[in-house]
Motif scaffolding. Sequence first.
Motif, mmCIF file in Angstrom:
data_model
loop_
_atom_site.group_PDB
_atom_site.id
_atom_site.type_symbol
_atom_site.label_atom_id
_atom_site.label_comp_id
_atom_site.label_asym_id
_atom_site.label_seq_id
_atom_site.Cartn_x
_atom_site.Cartn_y
_atom_site.Cartn_z
ATOM 1 N N ASP A 16 2.730 13.900 -12.656
ATOM 2 C CA ASP A 16 1.306 14.073 -12.953
ATOM 3 C C ASP A 16 0.791 15.416 -12.447
ATOM 4 O O ASP A 16 -0.080 16.028 -13.069
ATOM 5 C CB ASP A 16 0.496 12.938 -12.330
ATOM 6 C CG ASP A 16 0.744 11.608 -13.020
ATOM 7 O OD1 ASP A 16 0.770 11.587 -14.255
ATOM 8 O OD2 ASP A 16 0.926 10.601 -12.319
ATOM 9 N N TYR A 17 1.325 15.884 -11.322
ATOM 10 C CA TYR A 17 0.927 17.192 -10.797
ATOM 11 C C TYR A 17 1.467 18.324 -11.661
ATOM 12 O O TYR A 17 0.768 19.314 -11.919
ATOM 13 C CB TYR A 17 1.409 17.349 -9.353
ATOM 14 C CG TYR A 17 0.658 16.486 -8.385
ATOM 15 C CD1 TYR A 17 -0.572 16.904 -7.871
ATOM 16 C CD2 TYR A 17 1.147 15.250 -7.988
ATOM 17 C CE1 TYR A 17 -1.286 16.104 -6.979
ATOM 18 C CE2 TYR A 17 0.447 14.445 -7.095
ATOM 19 C CZ TYR A 17 -0.760 14.878 -6.599
ATOM 20 O OH TYR A 17 -1.466 14.087 -5.722
ATOM 21 N N ASN A 63 2.699 8.223 -21.975
ATOM 22 C CA ASN A 63 3.403 8.182 -20.695
ATOM 23 C C ASN A 63 4.665 7.324 -20.811
ATOM 24 O O ASN A 63 5.728 7.687 -20.308
ATOM 25 C CB ASN A 63 2.498 7.593 -19.604
ATOM 26 C CG ASN A 63 1.144 8.264 -19.524
ATOM 27 O OD1 ASN A 63 0.356 8.163 -20.461
ATOM 28 N ND2 ASN A 63 0.843 8.911 -18.422
ATOM 29 N N ARG A 99 -4.566 12.747 -5.984
ATOM 30 C CA ARG A 99 -4.150 11.364 -5.723
ATOM 31 C C ARG A 99 -3.540 11.280 -4.331
ATOM 32 O O ARG A 99 -2.771 12.153 -3.929
ATOM 33 C CB ARG A 99 -3.133 10.909 -6.781
ATOM 34 C CG ARG A 99 -2.697 9.457 -6.643
ATOM 35 C CD ARG A 99 -1.759 9.058 -7.775
ATOM 36 N NE ARG A 99 -0.564 9.872 -7.758
ATOM 37 C CZ ARG A 99 0.218 10.109 -8.823
ATOM 38 N NH1 ARG A 99 -0.102 9.599 -9.988
ATOM 39 N NH2 ARG A 99 1.289 10.859 -8.722
ATOM 40 N N THR A 105 0.260 5.909 -4.426
ATOM 41 C CA THR A 105 0.931 5.477 -5.651
ATOM 42 C C THR A 105 1.644 4.150 -5.412
ATOM 43 O O THR A 105 2.082 3.857 -4.291
ATOM 44 C CB THR A 105 1.978 6.486 -6.168
ATOM 45 O OG1 THR A 105 3.157 6.417 -5.345
ATOM 46 C CG2 THR A 105 1.444 7.902 -6.201
ATOM 47 N N TYR A 109 -9.338 12.795 -11.997
ATOM 48 C CA TYR A 109 -9.120 13.849 -12.979
ATOM 49 C C TYR A 109 -10.390 14.660 -13.189
ATOM 50 O O TYR A 109 -11.488 14.105 -13.286
ATOM 51 C CB TYR A 109 -8.731 13.258 -14.334
ATOM 52 C CG TYR A 109 -7.374 12.583 -14.367
ATOM 53 C CD1 TYR A 109 -6.229 13.301 -14.702
ATOM 54 C CD2 TYR A 109 -7.246 11.222 -14.092
ATOM 55 C CE1 TYR A 109 -4.984 12.684 -14.755
ATOM 56 C CE2 TYR A 109 -6.009 10.599 -14.138
ATOM 57 C CZ TYR A 109 -4.882 11.334 -14.476
ATOM 58 O OH TYR A 109 -3.664 10.713 -14.521
ATOM 59 N N CYS A 134 -6.122 7.778 -8.912
ATOM 60 C CA CYS A 134 -6.089 9.057 -9.631
ATOM 61 C C CYS A 134 -7.487 9.592 -9.917
ATOM 62 O O CYS A 134 -8.342 8.866 -10.431
ATOM 63 C CB CYS A 134 -5.348 8.885 -10.959
ATOM 64 S SG CYS A 134 -3.722 8.110 -10.811
ATOM 65 N N PHE A 146 -6.122 17.473 -10.716
ATOM 66 C CA PHE A 146 -5.638 16.119 -10.486
ATOM 67 C C PHE A 146 -5.470 15.912 -8.988
ATOM 68 O O PHE A 146 -4.882 16.750 -8.307
ATOM 69 C CB PHE A 146 -4.303 15.893 -11.197
ATOM 70 C CG PHE A 146 -3.674 14.557 -10.920
ATOM 71 C CD1 PHE A 146 -4.161 13.416 -11.527
ATOM 72 C CD2 PHE A 146 -2.603 14.443 -10.047
ATOM 73 C CE1 PHE A 146 -3.595 12.172 -11.265
ATOM 74 C CE2 PHE A 146 -2.030 13.214 -9.772
ATOM 75 C CZ PHE A 146 -2.531 12.066 -10.392
ATOM 76 N N CYS A 176 -2.359 3.351 -7.571
ATOM 77 C CA CYS A 176 -2.329 4.813 -7.752
ATOM 78 C C CYS A 176 -3.782 5.230 -7.955
ATOM 79 O O CYS A 176 -4.391 4.885 -8.977
ATOM 80 C CB CYS A 176 -1.512 5.206 -8.986
ATOM 81 S SG CYS A 176 0.154 4.531 -9.038
ATOM 82 N N CYS A 210 2.024 -0.652 -13.225
ATOM 83 C CA CYS A 210 2.535 0.539 -13.904
ATOM 84 C C CYS A 210 3.694 0.166 -14.830
ATOM 85 O O CYS A 210 4.686 -0.438 -14.393
ATOM 86 C CB CYS A 210 3.004 1.562 -12.870
ATOM 87 S SG CYS A 210 3.914 2.965 -13.554
ATOM 88 N N SER A 267 -0.521 18.297 -15.014
ATOM 89 C CA SER A 267 -1.893 18.777 -14.806
ATOM 90 C C SER A 267 -1.922 20.275 -14.548
ATOM 91 O O SER A 267 -2.819 20.990 -15.012
ATOM 92 C CB SER A 267 -2.543 18.028 -13.634
ATOM 93 O OG SER A 267 -2.723 16.666 -13.939
ATOM 94 N N CYS A 313 6.658 9.888 -10.210
ATOM 95 C CA CYS A 313 5.192 9.852 -10.139
ATOM 96 C C CYS A 313 4.620 11.263 -9.997
ATOM 97 O O CYS A 313 3.493 11.540 -10.411
ATOM 98 C CB CYS A 313 4.730 9.001 -8.956
ATOM 99 S SG CYS A 313 5.408 7.329 -8.894
#
Length: 218
Positions: free
Chosen positions: A172-173, A55, A185, A188, A200, A198, A183, A196, A150, A176, A169
Amino acid sequence: MMKLIYNLTMCRSKSYLIKKYGKEFWKDFKATSDKTFAKILPQVPDIGNSIFSFNYEFGPSYIAWYKSFLKLGLTGEEATENIWVMNEKMVTTIPRPFLKATGKTYLNGFRKKAATHVALQEKGKLHPYDWHITYREINQNSFEIDITECGLKKLAHQFDADGLLPGICRMDYLFSNLMGNRFVRSKTLGDGDNCCNCHYDLEGQCEWAPEKGFTDRR
């Protein structure tokens, strides 16, 4: 890896940006971005062999692109939307079946190493720019993490690019969606929340759909 991510994404995004803004814009953007990336890269702290290293590798590119778009007169929202498309073009260099396999491998590797990460965190042995988390194993298919610090947020602040969040941010969508995992959330740090949160699922689906907004699914 940071240079590979930057160069591959720039190559894959050239035609998109030329079509949207014209050749002169692309020329100016590339010159500005190349210069910005080269300037900040030596100043980026090395967080070592973290479970969040992958990341973190994207950070310098995100910052260089964001600051360059703003310098060329785009709004923060326009810059963010362009970075979303640039990411998609870069990731889809890999065929979809391999992307899905990569996604599963990454998430399985993450959950195997999460306990070690938390133990190092509790002993104060993480790099200051590393992520701080709590980890919850749900079942063989699912796990959750709450991120309370983060690394990308810290890196963006170092280079005066705080506006990069929360837009970035949302990646991530996108990831995924492309990698075939679920995913979820609703909070954030980038949105000003306390973490955040999350969730999964290795097997599942995740909608990208930025046109629907990111109010409930931050």
